[in-house]
Design a protein around this motif. Structure first.
Motif, PDB file in Angstrom:
ATOM      1  N   MET A 198       0.835  -1.222  -0.081  1.00  0.00           N
ATOM      2  CA  MET A 198       0.221  -0.137  -0.236  1.00  0.00           C
ATOM      3  C   MET A 198       0.952   1.288   0.062  1.00  0.00           C
ATOM      4  SD  MET A 198      -2.944   1.144   2.753  1.00  0.00           S
ATOM      5  CE  MET A 198      -1.731   1.640   3.967  1.00  0.00           C
ATOM      6  N   ALA A 199       0.701   2.278  -0.922  1.00  0.00           N
ATOM      7  CA  ALA A 199       1.436   3.305  -0.902  1.00  0.00           C
ATOM      8  C   ALA A 199       1.202   4.257   0.350  1.00  0.00           C
ATOM      9  CB  ALA A 199       1.172   4.053  -2.262  1.00  0.00           C
ATOM     10  N   SER A 200       2.063   5.136   0.830  1.00  0.00           N
ATOM     11  CA  SER A 200       1.961   5.790   1.805  1.00  0.00           C
ATOM     12  C   SER A 200       1.559   7.287   1.247  1.00  0.00           C
ATOM     13  CB  SER A 200       2.883   6.048   2.763  1.00  0.00           C
ATOM     14  OG  SER A 200       3.839   6.522   2.228  1.00  0.00           O
ATOM     15  N   ALA A 201       0.948   8.025   2.117  1.00  0.00           N
ATOM     16  CA  ALA A 201       0.763   9.402   1.598  1.00  0.00           C
ATOM     17  C   ALA A 201       2.147  10.211   1.585  1.00  0.00           C
ATOM     18  CB  ALA A 201      -0.135  10.461   2.187  1.00  0.00           C
ATOM     19  N   ASN A 202       2.744  10.921   0.535  1.00  0.00           N
ATOM     20  CA  ASN A 202       3.828  11.242   0.355  1.00  0.00           C
ATOM     21  C   ASN A 202       4.069  12.376   1.761  1.00  0.00           C
ATOM     22  OD1 ASN A 202       6.420  12.082  -0.219  1.00  0.00           O
ATOM     23  ND2 ASN A 202       5.675  13.666  -2.087  1.00  0.00           N
ATOM     24  N   SER A 203       5.209  11.799   2.484  1.00  0.00           N
ATOM     25  CA  SER A 203       5.464  12.890   3.745  1.00  0.00           C
ATOM     26  C   SER A 203       7.042  12.945   3.720  1.00  0.00           C
ATOM     27  CB  SER A 203       5.063  12.089   4.851  1.00  0.00           C
ATOM     28  OG  SER A 203       5.979  12.241   6.076  1.00  0.00           O
ATOM     29  N   GLN A 204       7.368  14.042   4.276  1.00  0.00           N
ATOM     30  CA  GLN A 204       8.688  14.574   4.488  1.00  0.00           C
ATOM     31  C   GLN A 204       9.481  13.764   5.464  1.00  0.00           C
ATOM     32  OE1 GLN A 204      10.074  18.158   2.902  1.00  0.00           O
ATOM     33  NE2 GLN A 204      11.786  16.498   2.884  1.00  0.00           N
ATOM     34  N   ASN A 205       8.628  12.899   6.165  1.00  0.00           N
ATOM     35  CA  ASN A 205       9.335  11.933   7.301  1.00  0.00           C
ATOM     36  C   ASN A 205       9.169  10.623   6.696  1.00  0.00           C
ATOM     37  OD1 ASN A 205      10.303  13.851   9.357  1.00  0.00           O
ATOM     38  ND2 ASN A 205       8.090  14.096   9.875  1.00  0.00           N
ATOM     39  N   ASP A 206       8.897  10.223   5.489  1.00  0.00           N
ATOM     40  CA  ASP A 206       8.860   8.838   5.160  1.00  0.00           C
ATOM     41  C   ASP A 206      10.264   8.178   5.371  1.00  0.00           C
ATOM     42  OD1 ASP A 206       6.349   8.763   4.324  1.00  0.00           O
ATOM     43  OD2 ASP A 206       6.743   9.140   2.075  1.00  0.00           O
ATOM     44  N   ILE A 207      11.348   9.267   5.199  1.00  0.00           N
ATOM     45  CA  ILE A 207      12.516   8.556   5.240  1.00  0.00           C
ATOM     46  C   ILE A 207      13.264   9.366   6.231  1.00  0.00           C
ATOM     47  CG2 ILE A 207      14.847   8.013   3.840  1.00  0.00           C
ATOM     48  CD1 ILE A 207      13.290   7.831   1.322  1.00  0.00           C
ATOM     49  N   VAL A 208      13.818   9.102   7.248  1.00  0.00           N
ATOM     50  CA  VAL A 208      14.714   9.969   7.956  1.00  0.00           C
ATOM     51  C   VAL A 208      16.107   9.402   8.266  1.00  0.00           C
ATOM     52  CG1 VAL A 208      14.971  10.553  10.363  1.00  0.00           C
ATOM     53  CG2 VAL A 208      12.654  10.444   9.550  1.00  0.00           C
ATOM     54  N   ILE A 209      16.938  10.235   8.013  1.00  0.00           N
ATOM     55  CA  ILE A 209      18.386   9.883   7.869  1.00  0.00           C
ATOM     56  C   ILE A 209      19.177  10.419   9.116  1.00  0.00           C
ATOM     57  CG2 ILE A 209      20.617  10.456   6.834  1.00  0.00           C
ATOM     58  CD1 ILE A 209      19.147  10.415   3.976  1.00  0.00           C
ATOM     59  N   VAL A 210      19.513   9.810   9.876  1.00  0.00           N
ATOM     60  CA  VAL A 210      19.947  10.448  11.380  1.00  0.00           C
ATOM     61  C   VAL A 210      21.651  10.597  10.935  1.00  0.00           C
ATOM     62  CG1 VAL A 210      20.481  10.282  13.723  1.00  0.00           C
ATOM     63  CG2 VAL A 210      18.565   9.250  12.773  1.00  0.00           C
ATOM     64  N   GLY A 211      22.115  11.902  10.875  1.00  0.00           N
ATOM     65  CA  GLY A 211      23.598  11.958  10.625  1.00  0.00           C
ATOM     66  C   GLY A 211      23.550  12.820   9.281  1.00  0.00           C
ATOM     67  N   ALA A 212      24.279  14.111   9.603  1.00  0.00           N
ATOM     68  CA  ALA A 212      24.725  14.887   8.183  1.00  0.00           C
ATOM     69  C   ALA A 212      26.270  15.022   8.177  1.00  0.00           C
ATOM     70  CB  ALA A 212      24.275  16.331   8.408  1.00  0.00           C
ATOM     71  N   LEU A 216       6.844   3.922  -1.597  1.00  0.00           N
ATOM     72  CA  LEU A 216       6.471   4.908  -1.277  1.00  0.00           C
ATOM     73  C   LEU A 216       5.813   6.078  -2.469  1.00  0.00           C
ATOM     74  CD1 LEU A 216       9.678   6.030   0.754  1.00  0.00           C
ATOM     75  CD2 LEU A 216       7.549   5.197   1.551  1.00  0.00           C
ATOM     76  N   ASP A 217       4.979   6.717  -1.898  1.00  0.00           N
ATOM     77  CA  ASP A 217       4.180   7.613  -3.269  1.00  0.00           C
ATOM     78  C   ASP A 217       4.995   9.101  -3.279  1.00  0.00           C
ATOM     79  OD1 ASP A 217       2.509   8.811  -4.778  1.00  0.00           O
ATOM     80  OD2 ASP A 217       1.102   9.428  -3.198  1.00  0.00           O
ATOM     81  N   THR A 218       6.234   8.740  -3.860  1.00  0.00           N
ATOM     82  CA  THR A 218       7.127  10.113  -3.869  1.00  0.00           C
ATOM     83  C   THR A 218       7.091  10.632  -5.350  1.00  0.00           C
ATOM     84  OG1 THR A 218       8.605   8.769  -2.308  1.00  0.00           O
ATOM     85  CG2 THR A 218       9.525  10.496  -3.574  1.00  0.00           C
ATOM     86  N   ALA A 219       7.023  11.841  -5.357  1.00  0.00           N
ATOM     87  CA  ALA A 219       6.885  12.519  -6.759  1.00  0.00           C
ATOM     88  C   ALA A 219       8.436  12.342  -7.366  1.00  0.00           C
ATOM     89  CB  ALA A 219       6.708  13.973  -6.490  1.00  0.00           C
TER      90      ALA A 219
END
Ligand SMILES: Cc1cc2nc3c(=O)[nH]c(=O)nc-3n(C[C@H](O)[C@H](O)[C@H](O)COP(=O)(O)OP(=O)(O)OC[C@H]3O[C@@H](n4cnc5c(N)ncnc54)[C@H](O)[C@@H]3O)c2cc1C
Length: 356
Positions: free
Chosen positions: A1-15, A347-350
């Protein structure tokens, strides 16, 4: 099932460079607007606990001899050459002639693997080797102005791909999951040893002291893998003749102080290595120490499932890059991303066009 596109679908810890490379690998596949990067330190910051800005930095044969290191190096070299070719000076990555020498154990199998893709690769005839050196090669490396390259990636990830960056320190890896998060990438470098929910006892720091000098006559990258020391000279792209001189590989040492005796040893060793350094003016600009995030057995790139917010979620570890996060990190990122192909497909990513 595709999720609604969200900025928190993927979280990367560390820059650090490892988190930035993962963000880029995902963004190039169209997932930029699904990514939030959480980090205590962000590009532009300097802190002893933030390794990446202290890197020399170049591509060399200093990496491991195992199949993973050989594969990641190759992907990293191709990526960095591609960045240099397409972006040019604004990336702060530069193709640079390099000489690399060994005084003792020579990793011949690995050098053979590298010789198949390194540009302008040559073995230097034994009669031309300096005293004490048993083997040497020359090739075109990529040198990187580490802090500036990170700032370039940071800006590009935000402006071109819509990746969001947020300054935040977490105490436990589970805190990185919001209710809508499908994947967390753990790119926390040295902190993987102490971060709650990770606590990897195989992680340890490897300290390196370096001296930043102005020496405009130095145009060549040089490295000598000595019996007791790693000695290197790395001209920094995009500067008025700045050069990094090193160095040290002190396993288990987490001391952020710098030492005059080490600076003197570095200056003596690097002057012995390069006639350009001996001939020209040399002005010391700074002396710094950084901690490479090392790990027994090499970097950990591994997926596990965690139960969070009543759901099974993917946690992908990508840490322990040691002394090669810049050169091998993009290859590591591609592999980390492969571990979650199944989740990414849902993921329902544009989609945005994939570019270098
Ligand atoms: C002297 C020196 C020379 C080097 N030379 C080279 C070279 O020539 N070539 C090369 O390829 N590599 C080189 N390296 C190695 C390279 O710098 C490292 O492999 C790389 O920087 C590791 O990056 P990282 O992202 O894993 O870690 P880091 O850069 O330390 O980033 C870790 C990130 O995780 C975040 N974080 C950690 N814990 C938490 C938490 N609890 N909550 C929120 N955020 C958290 C931090 O804030 C940071 O953003 C060198 C290193 C040193 C020290």
């Amino acid at each position: 099932m595709a999720s609604a596109n969200s900025q928190n679908d993927i979280v990367i810890v560390g820059a650090g460079i490892i988190g930035l490379y993962v963000a880029l690998a995902l963004a190039q596949r169209g997932h930029g607007r699904s990514i939030s990067v959480l980090a205590e330190y962000l590009p532009g910051d300097t802190a002893v606990a933030y390794t990446s800005p202290w890197a020399g930095c170049n591509f060399s044969a200093i990496s491991g001899t195992d199949a993973n290191a050989i594969r990641w190096d190759k992907a990293g070299y191709e990526f960095l050459r591609g960045i240099e070719a397409t972006v040019g000076d604004k990336s702060f990555v530069k193709r640079t002639p390099s000489t690399e020498m060994w005084d003792d154990v020579v990793p011949h199998d690995k050098i053979k693997a590298m010789s198949e893709y390194l540009e302008n690769f040559r073995i230097i005839p034994s009669e031309k080797l300096p005293k004490g050196v048993v083997f040497a090669v020359s090739f075109t490396t990529v040198t990187i102005n580490a802090p500036k390259f990170m700032e370039y990636l940071h800006a590009r990830l935000q402006n071109e791909y819509g990746v969001r960056f947020q300054r935040q320190k977490i105490d436990h890896i589970a805190s990185a999951f919001t209710p809508s998060t499908r994947i967390v990438f753990n790119c926390t470098g040295n902190a993987a040893r102490s971060l709650g929910g990770v606590e990897d006892p195989k992680c340890y720091p490897t300290r390196g002291q370096v001296v930043l000098v102005r020496a405009p006559s130095v145009k060549r990258n040089m490295m000598r893998h000595g019996l007791d020391h790693e000695t290197y000279i790395i001209p920094r792209p995009g500067t008025s003749g700045h050069v990094i001189l090193g160095g040290y590989m002190q396993k288990g040492n987490n001391d952020g102080s710098t030492y005059k005796s080490e600076t003197e040893s570095i200056l003596e060793r690097t002057r012995g290595l390069s006639k350009d350094l001996r001939a020209g003016q040399l002005e010391i600009l700074a002396t710094v120490a950084g901690m490479r995030p090392s790990r027994e057995g090499g970097a950990r790139i591994e997926r596990e499932q965690r139960a969070v917010h009543g759901q099974q979620r993917a946690l992908v570890h990508n840490y322990g890059a040691g002394g090669t996060g810049f050169q091998a990190g993009f290859g590591m990122a591609l592999e980390a991303v492969q571990h979650v192909e199944d989740v990414l497909a849902t993921l329902d990513t544009a989609r945005t066009p994939a570019r270098l």
